[in-house]
Write an enzyme that holds these catalytic residues in place. Structure first.
Site, PDB file in Angstrom:
ATOM      1  NE  ARG A  22     -15.822   4.697  13.109  1.00 43.93           N
ATOM      2  CZ  ARG A  22     -16.450   4.787  14.280  1.00 43.93           C
ATOM      3  NH1 ARG A  22     -16.081   5.707  15.146  1.00 43.93           N
ATOM      4  NH2 ARG A  22     -17.428   3.964  14.585  1.00 43.93           N
ATOM      5  CB  CYS A  50       0.974   1.587   4.441  1.00 45.21           C
ATOM      6  SG  CYS A  50       1.018   0.861   6.093  1.00 45.21           S
ATOM      7  CB  CYS A  76      -9.858   0.606  16.546  1.00 43.39           C
ATOM      8  SG  CYS A  76     -11.386   1.561  16.550  1.00 43.39           S
ATOM      9  CB  CYS A 114     -15.161  -0.180  10.368  1.00 47.57           C
ATOM     10  SG  CYS A 114     -14.187   1.344  10.381  1.00 47.57           S
ATOM     11  CB  CYS A 138      -0.914  -0.002   1.215  1.00 45.88           C
ATOM     12  SG  CYS A 138      -1.789  -1.571   1.431  1.00 45.88           S
TER      13      CYS A 138
HETATM   14  S1  SF4 Z   1      -0.413  -2.594   7.271  1.00 50.23           S
HETATM   15 FE1  SF4 Z   1      -0.109  -1.068   5.670  1.00 50.23          FE
HETATM   16  S2  SF4 Z   1       0.831  -2.173   3.955  1.00 50.23           S
HETATM   17 FE2  SF4 Z   1      -0.092  -3.692   5.359  1.00 50.23          FE
HETATM   18  S3  SF4 Z   1      -2.163  -4.038   4.521  1.00 50.23           S
HETATM   19 FE3  SF4 Z   1      -2.322  -2.495   6.121  1.00 50.23          FE
HETATM   20  S4  SF4 Z   1      -2.206  -0.562   4.988  1.00 50.23           S
HETATM   21 FE4  SF4 Z   1      -1.392  -2.142   3.609  1.00 50.23          FE
END
Ligand code: SF4
Length: 328
Positions: free
Chosen positions: A274, A74, A111, A202, A71
């Site tokens: 949210r 991230c 959460c 969610c 991602c």
């Molecule tokens: S922790 Fe980060 S890289 Fe892993 S699935 Fe979740 S958003 Fe994607």
């Protein structure tokens, strides 16, 4: 176009929830003068919620870093050098101590997030114990653990889980520019597994990732046209973390973010909307506009998984100035 000129009625109190939104309708909402859009969102919001009440949630990373997914936003992805180290699953007593502290600071929802592609069955034993322990403290529970099979969803339900978070992130069209290691359909499958296990969903996304307004429309269109609206819709502003591919993305205009919140509120009237990541660098005036646009939940505490979030005192001060009180 003004509200009176839109080619569709926004909503009359008591109308059934819609799941057949059209792209041109959402586009027309986005294009309304801001005053008209906020007025519509407030009107819809007041049908189902106390406009002065905001739910305080706390989000804890129970397993940080080293995630095999890619991602692009991230810092926990193992694909990027962000300074976030991979850690093991947090022990139960530490999780419960954090939950107790969150509850004592006014949170009603706790959460827990784990940086996994999907949980292994042996991981679930520990997560189930966390869910049971947090629930016993009187808190609503939510976990986000990645992709989930149907039997895994049932196990979480049996442990008493209230919500499962799994975001669509963005529109189906833009999705491929953000993640390559799992598909949009994989995400929809997990949502279906969660829903069929009887767990509340969610599900929301992130804006400011370089997507167009049409992508923001596409994301909300997908969420609002699910067979059941997600009970909780987190709308995140991208936190641009050094080392991730999106670190240099130009910031999104704050008013466009407010518009996105308002359109989510209008199209999913009963859902908790949210105001999630990105508040650390968001002005208090923008946050106030988000509440006016129908956001009714924030995450409290200085950390949101691995990124910074406003300190509790700052949030308390803002809520006092706006006359907002924590939802029970
Ligand atoms: S922790 Fe980060 S890289 Fe892993 S699935 Fe979740 S958003 Fe994607």
């Amino acid at each position: 176009m003004t509200l009176a000129e839109t080619p569709f009625p926004i909503r009359t109190s008591g109308d059934p929830l819609r799941h057949d939104w059209r792209r041109d309708e959402l586009r027309a909402l986005f294009e309304l003068p801001l005053s008209e859009l906020i007025f519509s969102a407030q009107t819809v919001h007041r049908e189902f919620f106390d406009p002065s009440s905001v739910q305080l949630s706390t989000l804890l990373s129970i397993k940080t870093g080293g995630c095999p997914e890619d991602c692009a936003y991230c810092p926990q992805s193992a694909h990027y050098e962000t300074g976030v180290n991979a850690e093991k699953l947090m022990p139960l007593d530490k999780v419960l101590a954090e939950a107790r502290a969150a509850r004592d600071a006014g949170a009603s929802r706790f959460c827990m997030g784990a940086a996994w592609r999907s949980p292994k069955d042996r991981d679930l034993d520990q997560v189930c114990a966390m869910i049971e322990g947090v629930k016993a403290l009187g808190l609503e529970t939510c976990v986000t653990l990645g992709m989930l099979t149907q039997p895994q969803a049932h196990r979480l339900k049996d442990a008493g889980l209230d919500y499962y978070n799994h975001n669509l992130d963005t529109s189906p069209e833009f999705y491929g520019k953000i993640i390559s290691t799992r598909t949009y359909d994989d995400r929809l499958d997990t949502l279906e597994n969660v829903r069929s296990a009887g767990i509340h969903v969610c599900c929301g996304g992130i804006v400011g990732m370089g997507e167009t307004r049409e992508d923001r429309i596409g994301m909300i269109l997908t969420l609002a046209n699910l067979p059941v609206h997600p009970e909780s819709v987190p709308i995140n502003m991208l936190v641009r973390v050094a080392g991730t591919p999106l670190a240099e993305t130009p910031p999104l205009d704050a008013i466009e973010f407010v518009r996105t919140i308002a359109v989510a509120r209008i199209t999913m009237p009963r859902s908790m909307v949210r105001l999630s990541a990105g508040r650390e660098t968001m002005s208090e005036e923008t946050q106030a506009l988000c509440f006016l646009a129908g956001a009714n939940s924030i995450f409290c505490g200085p950390k949101l998984l691995t990124t910074r979030n406003p300190e509790r005192d700052r949030d308390r001060g803002l809520m006092d100035r706006l006359g907002l009180s924590p939802m029970g």
